[in-house]
Design a protein around this motif. Structure first.
Motif, short mmCIF file in Angstrom:
data_model
loop_
_atom_site.label_atom_id
_atom_site.label_comp_id
_atom_site.label_asym_id
_atom_site.label_seq_id
_atom_site.Cartn_x
_atom_site.Cartn_y
_atom_site.Cartn_z
N GLU A 1 0.84 -1.21 0.00
CA GLU A 1 0.00 0.00 0.00
C GLU A 1 0.87 1.25 0.00
OE1 GLU A 1 -2.60 -0.01 3.37
OE2 GLU A 1 -3.90 -1.57 2.53
N MET A 2 1.91 1.22 0.81
CA MET A 2 2.80 2.38 0.91
C MET A 2 3.54 2.57 -0.41
SD MET A 2 5.17 3.32 4.14
CE MET A 2 3.86 3.96 5.16
N MET A 3 3.99 1.48 -1.02
CA MET A 3 4.69 1.56 -2.31
C MET A 3 3.81 2.16 -3.40
SD MET A 3 7.03 -1.82 -2.90
CE MET A 3 5.99 -3.05 -2.18
N ARG A 4 2.51 1.84 -3.34
CA ARG A 4 1.56 2.34 -4.35
C ARG A 4 1.19 3.80 -4.12
NH1 ARG A 4 -0.72 -3.02 -3.87
NH2 ARG A 4 -2.18 -2.25 -2.31
N GLY A 5 1.63 4.39 -3.02
CA GLY A 5 1.37 5.80 -2.77
C GLY A 5 0.11 6.09 -2.00
N GLN A 6 -0.46 5.09 -1.34
CA GLN A 6 -1.70 5.29 -0.59
C GLN A 6 -1.54 6.33 0.52
OE1 GLN A 6 -3.97 1.85 0.06
NE2 GLN A 6 -5.14 2.70 1.75
N TYR A 7 -0.33 6.51 1.02
CA TYR A 7 -0.09 7.45 2.12
C TYR A 7 0.71 8.67 1.66
CZ TYR A 7 -1.69 3.34 4.48
OH TYR A 7 -2.45 2.26 4.85
N GLY A 8 0.74 8.90 0.36
CA GLY A 8 1.45 10.04 -0.20
C GLY A 8 2.66 9.61 -1.00
N ALA A 9 3.04 10.42 -1.96
CA ALA A 9 4.14 10.10 -2.87
C ALA A 9 5.47 9.95 -2.13
CB ALA A 9 4.25 11.16 -3.95
N LEU A 10 5.69 10.74 -1.10
CA LEU A 10 6.95 10.67 -0.37
C LEU A 10 7.19 9.28 0.20
CD1 LEU A 10 9.44 12.03 0.94
CD2 LEU A 10 7.97 12.60 2.89
N TYR A 11 6.13 8.67 0.74
CA TYR A 11 6.27 7.38 1.41
C TYR A 11 6.40 6.21 0.44
CZ TYR A 11 5.16 9.90 5.68
OH TYR A 11 5.17 10.76 6.74
N GLN A 12 6.38 6.48 -0.85
CA GLN A 12 6.62 5.41 -1.83
C GLN A 12 8.09 5.00 -1.84
OE1 GLN A 12 4.62 7.55 -5.20
NE2 GLN A 12 3.84 5.49 -5.60
N HIS A 13 8.95 5.85 -1.38
CA HIS A 13 10.39 5.56 -1.38
C HIS A 13 10.68 4.43 -0.38
CE1 HIS A 13 14.70 6.03 -0.81
NE2 HIS A 13 14.69 6.68 -1.97
N PRO A 14 11.55 3.47 -0.76
CA PRO A 14 11.85 2.34 0.12
C PRO A 14 12.36 2.73 1.51
CG PRO A 14 12.71 1.94 -2.07
CD PRO A 14 12.21 3.35 -2.06
N TYR A 15 12.94 3.91 1.65
CA TYR A 15 13.41 4.33 2.97
C TYR A 15 12.30 4.24 4.02
CZ TYR A 15 14.89 7.36 6.77
OH TYR A 15 15.19 7.84 8.01
N PHE A 16 11.06 4.47 3.60
CA PHE A 16 9.95 4.54 4.53
C PHE A 16 9.27 3.20 4.80
CE2 PHE A 16 10.37 8.79 2.75
CZ PHE A 16 10.48 9.53 3.93
N TRP A 17 9.38 2.22 3.89
CA TRP A 17 8.69 0.95 4.11
C TRP A 17 9.61 -0.26 4.17
CZ3 TRP A 17 9.75 -2.17 0.11
CH2 TRP A 17 10.02 -1.58 -1.13
#
Length: 83
Positions: A57-73
């Protein structure tokens, strides 16, 4: 990581959700909440699968474009009983 996990297991935990590096607070909250929601809503999922679903979900941008970066998930993992 292994010493920290062993401490939780010695205290009676069956499963530990941990990270490989320090994480940003808001993305951590989003990912952990999404993991628990997935686990609750789909009882057939293992804990590891629920985490993977939240990461996707995070990779797909469900929580915003910034969180798509692997650093966040990417730093999250389940150890112990992942079922």
């Amino acid at each position: 990581m292994s010493a920290l996990s062993r401490g939780f297991f010695a205290a009676g935990a069956r499963t530990v959700l941990a990270t490989h590096w320090a994480v940003e607070s808001e993305s951590a909250k989003q990912l952990v909440v999404a993991t628990f929601k997935a686990f609750e809503q789909q009882p057939t999922l293992s804990k590891g699968q629920a985490l993977a679903a939240a990461q996707r979900e995070m990779m797909r941008g469900q929580y915003g474009a910034l969180y798509q970066h692997p650093y966040f998930w990417a730093p999250y993992f389940v150890t112990g009983d992942a079922r």
